[in-house]
Design an enzyme around this catalytic site. Sequence first.
Site, PDB file in Angstrom:
ATOM      1  N   TYR A   1       4.129   9.355 -11.155  1.00  0.00           N
ATOM      2  CA  TYR A   1       3.200   8.337 -10.454  1.00  0.00           C
ATOM      3  C   TYR A   1       2.267   7.295 -11.414  1.00  0.00           C
ATOM      4  CZ  TYR A   1      -0.684   7.381  -7.108  1.00  0.00           C
ATOM      5  OH  TYR A   1      -1.706   7.020  -6.495  1.00  0.00           O
TER       6      TYR A   1
ATOM      7  N   ASN B  74       0.558  -1.287   0.115  1.00  0.00           N
ATOM      8  CA  ASN B  74       0.052   0.091  -0.238  1.00  0.00           C
ATOM      9  C   ASN B  74       0.753   1.441   0.006  1.00  0.00           C
ATOM     10  OD1 ASN B  74      -2.501   1.687   0.911  1.00  0.00           O
ATOM     11  ND2 ASN B  74      -0.993   2.200   2.383  1.00  0.00           N
TER      12      ASN B  74
HETATM   13  P1  NAP Z   1      -1.039   8.540   2.288  1.00  0.00           P
HETATM   14  O1  NAP Z   1      -2.563   9.026   3.203  1.00  0.00           O
HETATM   15  O2  NAP Z   1      -0.290   9.453   1.814  1.00  0.00           O
HETATM   16  O3  NAP Z   1      -0.571   7.225   3.101  1.00  0.00           O
HETATM   17  C1  NAP Z   1       0.798   6.648   2.499  1.00  0.00           C
HETATM   18  C2  NAP Z   1       1.244   5.957   3.865  1.00  0.00           C
HETATM   19  O4  NAP Z   1       2.762   5.279   2.924  1.00  0.00           O
HETATM   20  C3  NAP Z   1       1.621   6.962   5.033  1.00  0.00           C
HETATM   21  O5  NAP Z   1       1.402   6.221   5.903  1.00  0.00           O
HETATM   22  C4  NAP Z   1       3.175   7.193   4.583  1.00  0.00           C
HETATM   23  O6  NAP Z   1       3.916   7.363   5.574  1.00  0.00           O
HETATM   24  C5  NAP Z   1       3.658   5.563   3.948  1.00  0.00           C
HETATM   25  N1  NAP Z   1       4.817   5.531   3.251  1.00  0.00           N
HETATM   26  C6  NAP Z   1       5.244   6.433   2.223  1.00  0.00           C
HETATM   27  N2  NAP Z   1       6.436   6.152   1.918  1.00  0.00           N
HETATM   28  C7  NAP Z   1       6.617   4.879   2.640  1.00  0.00           C
HETATM   29  C8  NAP Z   1       8.079   4.173   2.540  1.00  0.00           C
HETATM   30  N3  NAP Z   1       9.134   4.437   1.605  1.00  0.00           N
HETATM   31  N4  NAP Z   1       7.877   3.046   3.394  1.00  0.00           N
HETATM   32  C9  NAP Z   1       6.986   2.892   4.325  1.00  0.00           C
HETATM   33  N5  NAP Z   1       5.925   3.382   4.395  1.00  0.00           N
HETATM   34  C10 NAP Z   1       5.938   4.591   3.422  1.00  0.00           C
HETATM   35  O7  NAP Z   1      -1.746   7.880   0.893  1.00  0.00           O
HETATM   36  P2  NAP Z   1      -3.293   7.015   0.652  1.00  0.00           P
HETATM   37  O8  NAP Z   1      -3.994   8.079  -0.135  1.00  0.00           O
HETATM   38  O9  NAP Z   1      -3.716   6.312   1.582  1.00  0.00           O
HETATM   39  O10 NAP Z   1      -2.594   6.110  -0.535  1.00  0.00           O
HETATM   40  C11 NAP Z   1      -2.219   4.747  -0.301  1.00  0.00           C
HETATM   41  C12 NAP Z   1      -2.039   3.847  -1.440  1.00  0.00           C
HETATM   42  O11 NAP Z   1      -3.233   3.987  -2.330  1.00  0.00           O
HETATM   43  C13 NAP Z   1      -1.120   4.529  -2.211  1.00  0.00           C
HETATM   44  O12 NAP Z   1      -0.057   3.402  -2.716  1.00  0.00           O
HETATM   45  C14 NAP Z   1      -1.664   5.329  -3.340  1.00  0.00           C
HETATM   46  O13 NAP Z   1      -0.617   5.585  -4.465  1.00  0.00           O
HETATM   47  C15 NAP Z   1      -2.869   4.703  -3.618  1.00  0.00           C
HETATM   48  N6  NAP Z   1      -3.827   5.379  -4.025  1.00  0.00           N
HETATM   49  C16 NAP Z   1      -4.521   6.340  -3.370  1.00  0.00           C
HETATM   50  C17 NAP Z   1      -5.309   6.977  -4.218  1.00  0.00           C
HETATM   51  C18 NAP Z   1      -6.084   8.428  -3.296  1.00  0.00           C
HETATM   52  O14 NAP Z   1      -7.054   8.967  -3.977  1.00  0.00           O
HETATM   53  N7  NAP Z   1      -6.008   8.526  -2.028  1.00  0.00           N
HETATM   54  C19 NAP Z   1      -5.943   6.937  -5.519  1.00  0.00           C
HETATM   55  C20 NAP Z   1      -5.202   5.908  -6.119  1.00  0.00           C
HETATM   56  C21 NAP Z   1      -4.398   5.086  -5.377  1.00  0.00           C
HETATM   57  P3  NAP Z   1       4.389   8.929   6.226  1.00  0.00           P
HETATM   58  O15 NAP Z   1       3.426   9.209   6.759  1.00  0.00           O
HETATM   59  O16 NAP Z   1       5.497   8.441   7.184  1.00  0.00           O
HETATM   60  O17 NAP Z   1       4.810   9.596   4.887  1.00  0.00           O
END
Ligand code: NAP
Length: 243
Positions: A151, A86
């Site tokens: 991305y 994730n």
């Molecule tokens: P988010 O709120 O930014 O959370 C991402 C999490 O990943 C954070 O807890 C972050 O930790 C952690 N992280 C980042 N880099 C890391 C690393 N190198 N090692 C370990 N942990 C790491 O993002 P989200 O929206 O929940 O997204 C989760 C996934 O869904 C991602 O892969 C994203 O691309 C995908 N996604 C999201 C959306 C959307 O609309 N939100 C849409 C399509 C896909 P820190 O807090 O320490 O930075």
Amino acid sequence: MSKTAIITGSGRGIGAAIARRLAKDGFDIVVNELNEEAGQQTAEECRALGVKASVYAADVSDYAQCEELVKKVKEEFGTIDVLVNNAGITRDGLLLRMTEETYDTVIRINQKSVFNMTKLCGGVMLRQKSGSIVNLASVAGLYGNPGQMNYSASKGAVIAMTKTAAKELGSRGIRVNAVAPGFIQTPMTDKLTEEQKNAILEQVAMKRYGQPEEIASVVAFLCSDDSSYVTGQIIEISGGLSM
Ligand code: NAP
């Protein structure tokens, strides 16, 4: 015997919702975060649901740190039944202004992390002859998105990696699938301007944003025996963004 699920980047957002949902479904939970403190709240919420939960700090883009993480999880939990890749970041910008460093950082964190964790957990699952891996792709990886060359490239790769791993590991009882979320309300998308958010909503048939729990429920299905004949699939969860 209880089953163990590792969810990378599960201190907040979609990852935290997946951890809570899998805990509700009875999995012991490994919360992974960049630092231990960031994952504590998710782990507490999972423990409150009656399962075991621990936080392991690791930068999942770093192979050596992933090796250490998987080794510790094996020692503490015994098995690894589910891996949810994730963790992910955005560093948006138009192609002509995007720096090489910004491009490389997003590829390393979103794409290489999937190689690292799938290889290491896949090895454990291979010996167990069972397991389910779910990758977080994105609609940007399916259709492209202006301002997201890095991305969308990383998520397109995650889609190809999902299918390749499914083909390599299928005969050993390991399923590999991906979800491709559209616009989900998390700290990642809170950064967008109102103008950008409204432009996205116009294309969504359901005319609302998704919630992290709506991703978690589909991931939970892919982790469960209810999807025992589903592998190599990319499930879009976007409220009808593109049809
Ligand atoms: P988010 O709120 O930014 O959370 C991402 C999490 O990943 C954070 O807890 C972050 O930790 C952690 N992280 C980042 N880099 C890391 C690393 N190198 N090692 C370990 N942990 C790491 O993002 P989200 O929206 O929940 O997204 C989760 C996934 O869904 C991602 O892969 C994203 O691309 C995908 N996604 C999201 C959306 C959307 O609309 N939100 C849409 C399509 C896909 P820190 O807090 O320490 O930075």
